[in-house]
Write an enzyme that holds these catalytic residues in place. Structure first.
Site, PDB file in Angstrom:
ATOM      1  CB  THR A  38      -0.872   0.030   1.281  1.00 30.15           C
ATOM      2  OG1 THR A  38      -0.010   0.281   2.413  1.00 30.15           O
ATOM      3  CG2 THR A  38      -1.634  -1.269   1.484  1.00 30.15           C
ATOM      4  CG  ASP A  61      -5.750  -7.310   0.512  1.00 29.40           C
ATOM      5  OD1 ASP A  61      -5.690  -7.429   1.751  1.00 29.40           O
ATOM      6  OD2 ASP A  61      -6.544  -6.544  -0.065  1.00 29.40           O
ATOM      7  CG  LEU A  83       4.622  -6.777  12.312  1.00 34.52           C
ATOM      8  CD1 LEU A  83       5.567  -7.782  11.679  1.00 34.52           C
ATOM      9  CD2 LEU A  83       5.414  -5.642  12.936  1.00 34.52           C
ATOM     10  CB  ALA A  85      -2.128  -2.942  10.564  1.00 36.53           C
ATOM     11  CB  THR A 102      -6.313  -3.934   6.302  1.00 33.00           C
ATOM     12  OG1 THR A 102      -6.305  -3.777   4.883  1.00 33.00           O
ATOM     13  CG2 THR A 102      -4.937  -4.379   6.756  1.00 33.00           C
ATOM     14  CB  THR A 132      -1.357  -0.283  18.888  1.00 31.54           C
ATOM     15  OG1 THR A 132      -1.267   1.011  19.477  1.00 31.54           O
ATOM     16  CG2 THR A 132      -2.825  -0.536  18.567  1.00 31.54           C
ATOM     17  CG  ASP A 133       0.278   2.331  23.423  1.00 30.98           C
ATOM     18  OD1 ASP A 133      -0.114   2.587  22.271  1.00 30.98           O
ATOM     19  OD2 ASP A 133       1.015   3.107  24.074  1.00 30.98           O
ATOM     20  CD  GLU A 134      -2.618   4.683  18.912  1.00 35.89           C
ATOM     21  OE1 GLU A 134      -3.674   5.105  18.426  1.00 35.89           O
ATOM     22  OE2 GLU A 134      -1.495   4.947  18.439  1.00 35.89           O
ATOM     23  CE1 TYR A 157      -3.639   1.138  13.898  1.00 32.05           C
ATOM     24  CE2 TYR A 157      -3.327   2.493  15.870  1.00 32.05           C
ATOM     25  CZ  TYR A 157      -2.900   1.472  15.032  1.00 32.05           C
ATOM     26  OH  TYR A 157      -1.744   0.786  15.326  1.00 32.05           O
ATOM     27  CB  ALA A 159     -12.425   0.755  17.202  1.00 32.39           C
ATOM     28  CE  LYS A 161      -3.013  -3.425  15.381  1.00 30.52           C
ATOM     29  NZ  LYS A 161      -2.261  -4.253  14.389  1.00 30.52           N
ATOM     30  NE  ARG A 221      -0.352   9.583  21.002  1.00 36.73           N
ATOM     31  CZ  ARG A 221      -1.414  10.184  21.560  1.00 36.73           C
ATOM     32  NH1 ARG A 221      -1.402  10.525  22.849  1.00 36.73           N
ATOM     33  NH2 ARG A 221      -2.496  10.443  20.846  1.00 36.73           N
ATOM     34  CE1 TYR A 348      -1.085  17.912   9.710  1.00 38.79           C
ATOM     35  CE2 TYR A 348      -0.778  16.539   7.764  1.00 38.79           C
ATOM     36  CZ  TYR A 348      -0.675  16.728   9.135  1.00 38.79           C
ATOM     37  OH  TYR A 348      -0.179  15.726   9.918  1.00 38.79           O
TER      38      TYR A 348
HETATM   39  P1  NAD Z   1       3.029   0.800   8.408  1.00 37.19           P
HETATM   40  O1  NAD Z   1       1.780   1.507   8.023  1.00 37.19           O
HETATM   41  O2  NAD Z   1       4.347   1.500   8.291  1.00 37.19           O
HETATM   42  O3  NAD Z   1       3.169  -0.551   7.582  1.00 37.19           O
HETATM   43  C1  NAD Z   1       2.086  -1.405   7.346  1.00 37.19           C
HETATM   44  C2  NAD Z   1       2.488  -2.388   6.265  1.00 37.19           C
HETATM   45  O4  NAD Z   1       1.374  -3.270   6.035  1.00 37.19           O
HETATM   46  C3  NAD Z   1       2.798  -1.729   4.915  1.00 37.19           C
HETATM   47  O5  NAD Z   1       3.964  -2.291   4.355  1.00 37.19           O
HETATM   48  C4  NAD Z   1       1.577  -2.035   4.058  1.00 37.19           C
HETATM   49  O6  NAD Z   1       1.871  -2.136   2.679  1.00 37.19           O
HETATM   50  C5  NAD Z   1       1.133  -3.371   4.649  1.00 37.19           C
HETATM   51  N1  NAD Z   1      -0.294  -3.615   4.448  1.00 37.19           N
HETATM   52  C6  NAD Z   1      -1.328  -2.762   4.700  1.00 37.19           C
HETATM   53  N2  NAD Z   1      -2.494  -3.338   4.374  1.00 37.19           N
HETATM   54  C7  NAD Z   1      -2.205  -4.581   3.922  1.00 37.19           C
HETATM   55  C8  NAD Z   1      -2.997  -5.667   3.459  1.00 37.19           C
HETATM   56  N3  NAD Z   1      -4.344  -5.566   3.372  1.00 37.19           N
HETATM   57  N4  NAD Z   1      -2.384  -6.811   3.092  1.00 37.19           N
HETATM   58  C9  NAD Z   1      -1.029  -6.917   3.171  1.00 37.19           C
HETATM   59  N5  NAD Z   1      -0.223  -5.914   3.589  1.00 37.19           N
HETATM   60  C10 NAD Z   1      -0.805  -4.768   3.969  1.00 37.19           C
HETATM   61  O7  NAD Z   1       2.781   0.316   9.911  1.00 37.19           O
HETATM   62  P2  NAD Z   1       3.800   0.178  11.123  1.00 37.19           P
HETATM   63  O8  NAD Z   1       3.886   1.467  11.828  1.00 37.19           O
HETATM   64  O9  NAD Z   1       5.026  -0.503  10.658  1.00 37.19           O
HETATM   65  O10 NAD Z   1       2.964  -0.809  12.060  1.00 37.19           O
HETATM   66  C11 NAD Z   1       3.079  -2.226  11.916  1.00 37.19           C
HETATM   67  C12 NAD Z   1       2.200  -2.909  12.940  1.00 37.19           C
HETATM   68  O11 NAD Z   1       2.578  -2.519  14.249  1.00 37.19           O
HETATM   69  C13 NAD Z   1       0.717  -2.550  12.804  1.00 37.19           C
HETATM   70  O12 NAD Z   1      -0.036  -3.698  13.050  1.00 37.19           O
HETATM   71  C14 NAD Z   1       0.506  -1.506  13.895  1.00 37.19           C
HETATM   72  O13 NAD Z   1      -0.835  -1.536  14.353  1.00 37.19           O
HETATM   73  C15 NAD Z   1       1.482  -1.980  14.956  1.00 37.19           C
HETATM   74  N6  NAD Z   1       2.004  -0.921  15.833  1.00 37.19           N
HETATM   75  C16 NAD Z   1       2.549   0.209  15.317  1.00 37.19           C
HETATM   76  C17 NAD Z   1       3.085   1.163  16.179  1.00 37.19           C
HETATM   77  C18 NAD Z   1       3.743   2.415  15.667  1.00 37.19           C
HETATM   78  O14 NAD Z   1       4.115   3.286  16.460  1.00 37.19           O
HETATM   79  N7  NAD Z   1       3.938   2.584  14.366  1.00 37.19           N
HETATM   80  C19 NAD Z   1       3.056   0.961  17.568  1.00 37.19           C
HETATM   81  C20 NAD Z   1       2.480  -0.235  18.047  1.00 37.19           C
HETATM   82  C21 NAD Z   1       1.973  -1.170  17.176  1.00 37.19           C
HETATM   83  P1  TYD Z   2       1.087   9.947  15.339  1.00 40.29           P
HETATM   84  O1  TYD Z   2       2.532   9.935  14.955  1.00 40.29           O
HETATM   85  O2  TYD Z   2       0.051  10.070  14.274  1.00 40.29           O
HETATM   86  O3  TYD Z   2       0.828   8.650  16.256  1.00 40.29           O
HETATM   87  P2  TYD Z   2      -0.476   8.261  17.165  1.00 40.29           P
HETATM   88  O4  TYD Z   2      -1.610   9.118  16.817  1.00 40.29           O
HETATM   89  O5  TYD Z   2      -0.692   6.830  16.772  1.00 40.29           O
HETATM   90  O6  TYD Z   2      -0.016   8.417  18.593  1.00 40.29           O
HETATM   91  O7  TYD Z   2       0.860  11.169  16.344  1.00 40.29           O
HETATM   92  C1  TYD Z   2       1.629  11.279  17.546  1.00 40.29           C
HETATM   93  C2  TYD Z   2       1.065  12.448  18.312  1.00 40.29           C
HETATM   94  O8  TYD Z   2       1.343  13.659  17.564  1.00 40.29           O
HETATM   95  C3  TYD Z   2      -0.449  12.415  18.466  1.00 40.29           C
HETATM   96  O9  TYD Z   2      -0.780  12.952  19.751  1.00 40.29           O
HETATM   97  C4  TYD Z   2      -0.965  13.333  17.366  1.00 40.29           C
HETATM   98  C5  TYD Z   2       0.140  14.357  17.232  1.00 40.29           C
HETATM   99  N1  TYD Z   2       0.340  14.934  15.882  1.00 40.29           N
HETATM  100  C6  TYD Z   2       0.426  16.321  15.719  1.00 40.29           C
HETATM  101  O10 TYD Z   2       0.337  17.100  16.694  1.00 40.29           O
HETATM  102  N2  TYD Z   2       0.642  16.810  14.453  1.00 40.29           N
HETATM  103  C7  TYD Z   2       0.752  15.999  13.364  1.00 40.29           C
HETATM  104  O11 TYD Z   2       0.905  16.515  12.214  1.00 40.29           O
HETATM  105  C8  TYD Z   2       0.666  14.577  13.546  1.00 40.29           C
HETATM  106  C9  TYD Z   2       0.793  13.645  12.385  1.00 40.29           C
HETATM  107  C10 TYD Z   2       0.480  14.098  14.833  1.00 40.29           C
END
Ligand code: NAD
Ligand code: TYD
Length: 351
Positions: A38, A61, A83, A85, A102, A132-134, A157, A159, A161, A221, A348
């Protein structure tokens, strides 16, 4: 011991670090990276390891049940590390359906495929769901999320997860599928897509563009360096208790405004700007709808049971991250070309 492991979402931010860790640490394992590519998936993230003989890529997918069933026939998987998502809260507010498809349906498809492929013998198998902790909702000024904290997701999101976590536990309870789940705090580090706060600000500071702070910037965060998340996933995959959940966090809470000011300070010194110069780009914008106030994780179960602890301090990790983006300007330029500009404009424009 040889194993064949399916890693979903391996072309994304965290997934690419997990794939790199597994293909380099376990040459006896065959790692199959399944990713739909994606907007968030980028095979460039894996260029340094994609010629290793134990790495394979499959484009597809997770919500395509026929494709997933065929994939489980093509390979004999011993484990799944899931992973893939949709991962961005702001996008979930504009298009919740994509997150249900997804994150909820796709996870169920994978669970079903694993159950059907493994049902004659679950011995040595493991389905690891990365979450995620969310899912725990939003904290006030006090307290930490524990593994026992009741689920209270507040964004589309979280909800989705939370729902996927429930399906994983339901498959464990109903079909005895061997599962493990981890719930991690916000990650930062190399290869992070610049729709998220830290890479977005690094990119905008570089190009002297406004730094959009939602609301008053007082949301908190708990930030963890992505490589420490990948280390935790490795430990939990190999040593976590069947059916258990592990919280992973950085014990590193920052308000958004303090974090962005810290980034400005590092960027000023790296770009030879006068201290205080980049801070002038900070712009307060309309808050995110339903914006969770505070996330903070208690990782003591993971630390006490499996001996995990973060390997880098936040000060080290954030400097490594800024330096990575400055040294990989071409990666960033390619990632923000095309659809990103359209996304940014839409997200934005009216804030
Ligand atoms: P990301 O958005 O960077 O990557 C997601 C990957 O999944 C991408 O490569 C995308 O192409 C692939 N993907 C999306 N939909 C798909 C589908 N239908 N089929 C196959 N592949 C698909 O996400 P991330 O930040 O690397 O997060 C990875 C995982 O970790 C997620 O499950 C997320 O909920 C979890 N997570 C993320 C964070 C964070 O801070 N980023 C924290 C805790 C948990
Ligand atoms: P984000 O990186 O989107 O992660 P998450 O929402 O999953 O915690 O955002 C981190 C924090 O930053 C969140 O409180 C929202 C805030 N934020 C901004 O203030 N400005 C921005 O442009 C973005 C993307 C996030």
């Amino acid at each position: 011991m040889t194993k064949t492991i399916l890693i979903t979402g391996g072309a994304g931010f965290i997934g690419s670090h997990v794939v790199r860790r597994f293909v380099t640490t376990y040459p006896n394992y065959t790692i199959v990276n399944l990713d739909a590519l994606t907007y968030a998936g980028n095979l460039e993230n894996l260029r340094d390891v994609d010629t290793l003989p134990n790495y394979k890529f499959e484009k597809g997918d997770i919500a395509d049940a026929d494709f997933i069933e065929a994939l489980f026939k093509k390979y004999t998987f011993d484990g799944v590390i899931h992973l893939a998502a949709e991962s961005h809260v702001d996008r979930s507010i504009t298009d919740p359906g994509a997150f249900v498809k997804t994150n909820v349906f796709g996870t169920m498809v994978l669970l079903n495929a694993a159950k059907n492929a493994w049902q004659t013998n679950f011995e040595g198998k493991r389905f690891y769901h990365v979450s995620t902790d969310e899912v725990y909702g939003s904290l006030g000024a006090e307290g930490l999320f524990l593994e026992t904290t009741p689920y209270d997701p507040k964004s589309p999101y979280s909800a989705s997860k939370a729902s996927s976590d429930h399906f994983v536990r339901a498959y464990h309870n109903t079909y005895k599928l061997p599962v493990v789940i981890s719930n991690c705090s916000n990650n930062y580090g190399p290869n992070h897509f610049p729709e998220k706060l830290i890479p977005l600000c690094i990119n905008n500071i570089t190009h002297n563009k406004p730094l959009p702070i939602y609301g008053k910037g007082e949301n908190v965060r708990d930030w963890l360096y992505v490589i420490d998340h990948a280390r935790a996933i490795d430990m939990i995959f190999h040593s976590g208790k069947n059916g258990d959940t592990y919280n992973i966090g950085g014990n590193n809470e920052w308000t958004n405004i303090a974090l962005v000011k810290k980034l400005c300070e590092i960027m000023d010194s790296r770009l030879n700007r006068a201290q205080g110069e980049s801070e002038k780009l900070i712009t307060y914008v309309t808050d995110r709808a339903g914006h969770d106030l505070r996330y903070a994780i208690d990782s003591s179960k993971l630390m006490n049971e499996l001996g995990w602890e973060p390997s880098v301090t936040f000060e080290e990790g954030i400097e490594l991250t800024v330096d990575w983006y400055l040294q990989n300007q071409e990666w960033l330029a390619r990632v923000v070309s095309g659809n990103y500009a359209h996304y940014y404009e839409k997200m934005y424009a009216n804030r």
